[in-house]
Design an enzyme around this catalytic site. Structure first.
Site, PDB file in Angstrom:
ATOM      1  N   HIS A  62       0.825  -1.218   0.000  1.00 14.97           N
ATOM      2  CA  HIS A  62       0.000   0.000   0.000  1.00 14.97           C
ATOM      3  C   HIS A  62       0.855   1.263   0.000  1.00 14.97           C
ATOM      4  O   HIS A  62       1.211   1.787   1.047  1.00 14.97           O
ATOM      5  CB  HIS A  62      -0.887  -0.022   1.248  1.00 14.97           C
ATOM      6  N   HIS A  64       1.340   5.208  -2.114  1.00 13.88           N
ATOM      7  CA  HIS A  64       0.870   6.180  -3.106  1.00 13.88           C
ATOM      8  C   HIS A  64       2.104   6.828  -3.720  1.00 13.88           C
ATOM      9  O   HIS A  64       2.796   7.584  -3.050  1.00 13.88           O
ATOM     10  CB  HIS A  64      -0.026   7.229  -2.444  1.00 13.88           C
ATOM     11  N   ASN A  96      -5.034   5.702  -7.277  1.00 11.70           N
ATOM     12  CA  ASN A  96      -5.648   7.048  -7.272  1.00 11.70           C
ATOM     13  C   ASN A  96      -4.688   8.117  -7.779  1.00 11.70           C
ATOM     14  O   ASN A  96      -4.412   9.106  -7.126  1.00 11.70           O
ATOM     15  CB  ASN A  96      -6.185   7.406  -5.885  1.00 11.70           C
ATOM     16  N   ASP A 154      -8.718   2.690  -3.387  1.00 18.49           N
ATOM     17  CA  ASP A 154      -8.198   3.332  -2.172  1.00 18.49           C
ATOM     18  C   ASP A 154      -8.165   4.854  -2.259  1.00 18.49           C
ATOM     19  O   ASP A 154      -7.815   5.431  -3.275  1.00 18.49           O
ATOM     20  CB  ASP A 154      -6.799   2.832  -1.820  1.00 18.49           C
ATOM     21  N   HIS A 181     -10.705   0.099   0.964  1.00 14.43           N
ATOM     22  CA  HIS A 181     -10.561   1.180   1.947  1.00 14.43           C
ATOM     23  C   HIS A 181     -11.930   1.285   2.622  1.00 14.43           C
ATOM     24  O   HIS A 181     -12.890   1.756   2.009  1.00 14.43           O
ATOM     25  CB  HIS A 181     -10.173   2.452   1.174  1.00 14.43           C
ATOM     26  N   ASN A 280      -6.026   9.055   7.276  1.00 12.97           N
ATOM     27  CA  ASN A 280      -7.329   8.431   7.040  1.00 12.97           C
ATOM     28  C   ASN A 280      -7.135   6.948   6.705  1.00 12.97           C
ATOM     29  O   ASN A 280      -6.474   6.652   5.718  1.00 12.97           O
ATOM     30  CB  ASN A 280      -8.054   9.141   5.895  1.00 12.97           C
ATOM     31  N   ASP A 307       0.840   2.572   3.701  1.00 16.67           N
ATOM     32  CA  ASP A 307      -0.036   3.672   3.275  1.00 16.67           C
ATOM     33  C   ASP A 307       0.784   4.952   3.112  1.00 16.67           C
ATOM     34  O   ASP A 307       0.350   6.045   3.505  1.00 16.67           O
ATOM     35  CB  ASP A 307      -1.213   3.895   4.227  1.00 16.67           C
ATOM     36  N   HIS A 311       2.519  14.335   0.716  1.00 15.63           N
ATOM     37  CA  HIS A 311       1.821  15.589   0.430  1.00 15.63           C
ATOM     38  C   HIS A 311       2.811  16.740   0.514  1.00 15.63           C
ATOM     39  O   HIS A 311       3.801  16.663   1.251  1.00 15.63           O
ATOM     40  CB  HIS A 311       0.682  15.819   1.434  1.00 15.63           C
TER      41      HIS A 311
END
Ligand SMILES: [Zn+2]
Length: 432
Positions: A62, A64, A96, A154, A181, A280, A307, A311
């Site tokens: 997991h 991103h 995503n 997700d 998710h 989250n 996860d 950012h």
């Protein structure tokens, strides 16, 4: 660096074979050539590993990686670099992105970016629904045909039970995994943190644990109905753990993951208004955290997944209610688990490696990762110093710096990462 590398005298911890003993490991031309008490290393680069642990390279279910679309936060290259430094040799990249990975074309694009970076294997996750909109199923068959194993929306839950039911039927037909998710968005709208004592004190809107548990219950029901393979992502609540425990006892083929930040922190940490703790699902109570720890220890939660959610500084420095949720995690996951779960005795070292490598590799369906460390297997390995202490601080290999572990002292640090026989990380530094 020669093609032959001899790791001399490491403690080899390999849950797939049950091995936990001091041994030499010889790698030749991308493949493990020998695992012996005293291997001959003629012509090999010899790396002294006394006092170090050698394990199968870590596998993250997991992450991103943000590319395509948000290259200001992370790219496949910088994410791969962060992964390699954290001891990972394989990473599942969430769908995503922009455009969303809901077609074979986007999947192939991510794969070619990963091949160009050449620092770890990247397994793009396919979206369950077109554009992650939750309505129309994406081209699951087309993506499965080119080897996509895990599908997830997700960032979002699949809200319609009918759509999830259909995707689980596909999962059964194509031998793929539907990863969810779990969040009932009607219960979490506007939520900033876990709904409880601390959210009332801080005056922040909360997300009740039930928002997760309701979807876990629904999804387990649909997995039972369809016989499709279900994987539950980043579980955070004790009630969810109990539902998974019951489902497994009843023989359901379901797996689940928890993140290092949910296993280490709790909602009390939000009292600093540090947006790096805004994640989250939210950090929940110490009781929830204890339930997660016990569930990882007994295997109810199969895997530990990061996860990793990069950012930008500007976004994370916004007002608390405006900041996006997420923490980076690839560079700190192993150290956080060693420090907070292995050292206090909650997890054995072998179980930690199993949850971070062996089991996620199995869920991903990749035989090249997760061990066993045996002659003839692909040489994807990590070597770490379980005693080395370090402080988590920038610079990171990740393009972002939003780590919930910023400023923490952790014990245990990756020394070498071997990806397909190549030392991509040596002495704690990337080599390319
Ligand atoms: Zn998520």
């Amino acid at each position: 660096m020669s093609d032959r590398i001899l790791f001399r005298g490491a403690r080899v911890v390999d849950p797939a074979s049950g091995r936990d003993a001091v041994s030499d490991v010889l790698v030749d031309n991308g493949v493990i050539a020998a695992v012996e008490a005293k291997a001959s290393g003629s012509g090999a680069t010899v790396l002294d590993c006394s006092g170090l642990v050698l394990a199968p390279g870590l596998v993250d279910l997991h992450a991103h990686l943000r590319e395509p679309g948000r290259e200001d936060k992370e790219t496949v290259e910088t994410g791969s670099r962060a992964a390699a430094l954290g001891g990972y040799t394989a990473v599942a990249a969430m769908a995503n992105t922009d455009p969303v990975a809901d077609t074979a074309a986007v999947i192939e694009e991510v794969r070619s970016l990963a091949a160009r970076a050449g620092l770890c294997d990247v397994f793009p996750v396919g979206a369950i629904t077109k554009g992650l909109a939750g309505e129309e199923m994406a081209a699951l068959g087309e993506m499965a045909e080119i080897g996509v194993r895990i599908f997830s929306d997700d960032g979002h839950c699949v809200p319609a039970s009918r759509v999830l039911r259909n995707s689980l039927l596909y999962a059964k037909a194509f031998d793929i995994v539907i990863a969810e998710h779990c969040e009932d968005a009607s219960l979490t709208e506007g939520a900033q943190m876990h709904e409880g004592l601390h959210s009332s004190t801080l005056g922040l809107a909360g997300a009740p644990a039930e928002g997760e548990e309701i979807i876990v219950f629904r999804d387990l029901s649909l997995a039972r109905l369809t016989g499709g393979r279900l994987h539950l992502q980043h579980l955070s609540a004790a009630g969810s753990v109990e539902l998974v425990r019951q489902a497994k006892a009843a023989g359901l083929r379901v797996t689940a993951e928890a993140t290092p930040h949910h296993l280490v922190f709790s909602d009390g940490d939000l009292t600093t208004y540090d947006t790096n703790f805004k994640v989250n699902p939210p950090l929940r109570t110490p009781e929830d955290r204890e339930a997660l720890r016990a569930a990882v220890a007994d295997g109810t939660i199969d895997a530990i997944a990061t996860d990793h959610a990069p950012h930008s500084v500007e976004e994370k420095e916004a007002e608390f209610d405006q900041a996006p949720p997420g923490t980076i995690g690839l560079e700190t996951a192993l150290s956080a688990i060693l420090t907070h779960l292995v050292e206090p005795g909650t997890l054995s070292l072998a179980r930690a490696i199993e949850a971070m490598s062996t089991v996620p590799a199995r869920i991903l369906g990749t035989p090249d990762h997760g061990g066993p460390i045996e002659p003839g297997r692909a040489a994807n390995l990590v070597v770490f110093d379980p005693q080395a202490e370090w402080v988590v601080e920038p610079p990171f290999a990740s393009k972002s710096r939003n780590s919930a572990f910023l400023g923490n002292t952790l014990r245990g640090k990756v020394v070498h990462t071997l990806y397909r026989g190549e030392l991509v990380v040596a002495d704690g530094k990337t080599q390319r």
